[in-house]
Design an enzyme around this catalytic site. Sequence first.
Site, PDB file in Angstrom:
ATOM      1  N   LYS A 155      -1.182  17.737  -1.099  1.00  0.00           N
ATOM      2  CA  LYS A 155      -1.383  16.345  -0.675  1.00  0.00           C
ATOM      3  C   LYS A 155      -1.174  16.270   0.838  1.00  0.00           C
ATOM      4  O   LYS A 155      -0.117  15.850   1.320  1.00  0.00           O
ATOM      5  CB  LYS A 155      -0.383  15.468  -1.445  1.00  0.00           C
ATOM      6  CG  LYS A 155      -0.914  14.110  -1.807  1.00  0.00           C
ATOM      7  CD  LYS A 155      -0.006  13.409  -2.777  1.00  0.00           C
ATOM      8  CE  LYS A 155      -0.076  11.899  -2.643  1.00  0.00           C
ATOM      9  NZ  LYS A 155      -1.405  11.311  -2.765  1.00  0.00           N
TER      10      LYS A 155
HETATM   11  N1  PMP Z   1      -6.070  12.247  -6.538  1.00  0.00           N
HETATM   12  C1  PMP Z   1      -5.789  11.854  -5.296  1.00  0.00           C
HETATM   13  C2  PMP Z   1      -6.739  12.193  -4.190  1.00  0.00           C
HETATM   14  C3  PMP Z   1      -4.609  11.131  -5.040  1.00  0.00           C
HETATM   15  O1  PMP Z   1      -4.310  10.737  -3.801  1.00  0.00           O
HETATM   16  C4  PMP Z   1      -3.749  10.804  -6.107  1.00  0.00           C
HETATM   17  C5  PMP Z   1      -2.502  10.008  -5.859  1.00  0.00           C
HETATM   18  N2  PMP Z   1      -1.393  10.806  -5.564  1.00  0.00           N
HETATM   19  C6  PMP Z   1      -4.096  11.251  -7.397  1.00  0.00           C
HETATM   20  C7  PMP Z   1      -5.268  11.960  -7.575  1.00  0.00           C
HETATM   21  C8  PMP Z   1      -3.217  10.988  -8.566  1.00  0.00           C
HETATM   22  O2  PMP Z   1      -2.063  11.776  -8.508  1.00  0.00           O
HETATM   23  P1  PMP Z   1      -0.688  11.281  -9.135  1.00  0.00           P
HETATM   24  O3  PMP Z   1      -0.985  10.872 -10.520  1.00  0.00           O
HETATM   25  O4  PMP Z   1       0.194  12.476  -9.055  1.00  0.00           O
HETATM   26  O5  PMP Z   1      -0.234  10.152  -8.290  1.00  0.00           O
END
Ligand code: PMP
Length: 310
Positions: A155
């Site tokens: 991320k």
């Molecule tokens: N894809 C992207 C590009 C994101 O930014 C997020 C948010 N964190 C997610 C998927 C979903 O991930 P999570 O369920 O861990 O928040």
Amino acid sequence: MAQYAFFDNKFVPLAEAKVSVMTHAMHYGTGCFEGIRGNWNDEQGQMYLFRVADHYRRLLQSARILRMELPYTVEQLCDTTRELVEKCGFKEDVYVRPLAYKSSEVIGVRLHNLDAALTIFVVPFGNYLDVTKGIRACVSTWRRIDDNMIPPRAKITGLYVNSALAKSEAAANGYDEAILLTREGHVSEGSGENLFLVTGGRLITPPPYDNILVGITRDTAIELAKNEMGLETEERCVDRTELYLAQECFLTGTAAHVTPVLEIDGRPVGNGQVGPVARRIQELYFDVVRGRNRKYLGWCTPAYSNLVKA
Ligand code: PMP
């Protein structure tokens, strides 16, 4: 409500958590972050942090990809977060934002020979998308970036320009959210959410090798579908036209929770209403994240040592 941040290894008022304009990460996108929900439970007077250790495991993986050494264990990060959330004392849903960044004040594109710093702050945060009514989405003209460009399984702050381009294009065209395809044309994910389809009674979601962030809410939905509905999820490549033929589509994410998608590119998904699978997963999910389902309490960290009267 007093707001605090964890900054420079201590808790400070949020207004004092400031960095220099020369900070490396400001220029080159050399940071990584997480988004963690604190879900307020009004009946109990408690704030539940959802899967906080899983978020910090992912943060440390992102940091590793950025060649960043953070002197914290997952356990220390969880404890610091709990303490910070308790100190802020909100009585509503919050979003916790940990951000690790290259903090050296130098010019020069690289990952090596740079200091790293960590900050964490908390903001009140309601719904990001319309979880109740559902949303309208479009397939973006922007393609999802590849693992060999900027790895989406990390991320990384700089990577979010890809998402921001897609999201603003969708908004400018009157849609709520963008769905990005890979360079090969497979469905990848939303700008900040993973995507699921229900087709012929099967639950389908794109695999990590189609450049998704491997979401924690995605995993939660997969587990709830399996354990509580007897529904296995198929992780496989999804073609664009499958979006148009699916009975249901929904997005998952820390900010988005479980959000039904009712229309894609001006075409109704299924009958254009929130479908039974999305609705059921959503109900299960909301009970779980607010600490109302004993079976999944292991995913919920109570932030307040003394229950707060609402
Ligand atoms: N894809 C992207 C590009 C994101 O930014 C997020 C948010 N964190 C997610 C998927 C979903 O991930 P999570 O369920 O861990 O928040």
